[in-house]
Scaffold this active site. Sequence first.
Site, mmCIF file in Angstrom:
data_model
loop_
_atom_site.group_PDB
_atom_site.id
_atom_site.type_symbol
_atom_site.label_atom_id
_atom_site.label_comp_id
_atom_site.label_asym_id
_atom_site.label_seq_id
_atom_site.Cartn_x
_atom_site.Cartn_y
_atom_site.Cartn_z
ATOM 1 N N ASP A 15 8.154 7.947 3.234
ATOM 2 C CA ASP A 15 8.044 7.131 2.011
ATOM 3 C C ASP A 15 6.899 7.656 1.128
ATOM 4 O OD1 ASP A 15 6.101 6.305 3.912
ATOM 5 O OD2 ASP A 15 6.021 4.259 3.119
ATOM 6 N N HIS B 10 -2.992 9.487 8.724
ATOM 7 C CA HIS B 10 -1.895 8.761 9.371
ATOM 8 C C HIS B 10 -0.696 9.696 9.643
ATOM 9 C CE1 HIS B 10 -3.953 4.989 8.872
ATOM 10 N NE2 HIS B 10 -3.933 5.048 7.560
HETATM 11 C C1 BDR Z 1 1.206 4.079 7.114
HETATM 12 O O1 BDR Z 1 1.498 3.256 5.977
HETATM 13 C C2 BDR Z 1 1.614 4.046 4.821
HETATM 14 O O2 BDR Z 1 0.801 3.544 3.796
HETATM 15 C C3 BDR Z 1 1.173 5.421 5.164
HETATM 16 O O3 BDR Z 1 1.944 6.390 4.488
HETATM 17 C C4 BDR Z 1 1.373 5.513 6.653
HETATM 18 O O4 BDR Z 1 2.671 5.960 6.979
HETATM 19 C C5 BDR Z 1 -0.177 3.755 7.627
HETATM 20 O O5 BDR Z 1 -0.252 2.421 8.022
HETATM 21 CA CA CA Z 2 4.145 6.947 5.270
#
Ligand code: BDR
Ligand code: CA
Length: 319
Positions: A9, A242
């Site tokens: 995303d 992340h």
């Molecule tokens: C996840 O949430 C999204 O904002 C980031 O892309 C990551 O996949 C972290 O909690």
């Molecule tokens: Ca993400």
Amino acid sequence: MHKVIFDTDPGVDDAMALLFLHASPEVELIGITTTFGNGSIETTTRNALYLCERFGIAAPVARGAAAPLVGEAGAPPSFVHGGNGLGDIALPSEIARTPDPRPAHRLIIELVRAHPGEVEIVAVGRMTNLALALRENPGIVGLVKQVVIMGGAFGINGVLGNVTPAAEANIWGDPLAADEVTGASWPLTMIGLDVTQKTRMPTPFLRALANEAGDAGRFIWDISRFYEDFHLKGGVDSIYVHDSSAVAYLLDPQLFETRRGAIRVVTEGIAFGQTIQKPADTGFPPTAWDGRPEHLIGTGVDAEGLRRLYRSTLQNAYR
Ligand code: BDR
Ligand code: CA
């Protein structure tokens, strides 16, 4: 070689993870599937197409779910990723690349069936596309080599969620999908906040990328200004890694410590979106974890090693 489907995303850290995959000589990116999350599905799909066009990524991009299995998509976290999902950098109004005609979950099914036993799915957004693929064709479970998810928070060393004290964003965005995906008997690893918040990229690291990794490094610098500011406002002086942590697990699982056990996701109540693992060596009276497949969760990470891998991979590919 890893034959990879990237479910994403984009998203600042998603874009960084996509460039990491594209830069890796060990990865053959065979499909990109988009989901709502860091932006609407229109925004995240546009961003995936833009990234592919700008960086010459040939994989098909299939548009995925606009909303969770149940309920509606919440407002995108524009305070984290910017209103356009890419840190509010200027984007072209026209993008020549067009999406694959298939919906994301069907592209996943077709690619998995075309390459039995070979495909690795790296999923770094809501789990909706994967759940839809499982519902339509449960047989893919036996054909996928492995699933690596960025998602969840398991309370290792007291790590809480980032949307509520219980829930991490990707799981909170569609907990039922996550419970179905973790209930499937495919080899699966969840790389949650427990490890992704331990690995951070400070400003000098990002500046070095900007200087050493060509257009990709400069792009990462540009999109990460807004994201870094969000972290700074929260008292964190460097960005959490992340989604690239899921890619790093795919490339070098030795960077991580893991724990095996059945996983459940809370789908209602105040702990909506919480991920809970029953470690394999623990005994209880009958529980909701019984009969579920055992999967791995990340419990520790060599953060320095991960940063080194990211930096050298991008330098070698884009300098
Ligand atoms: C996840 O949430 C999204 O904002 C980031 O892309 C990551 O996949 C972290 O909690
Ligand atoms: Ca993400």
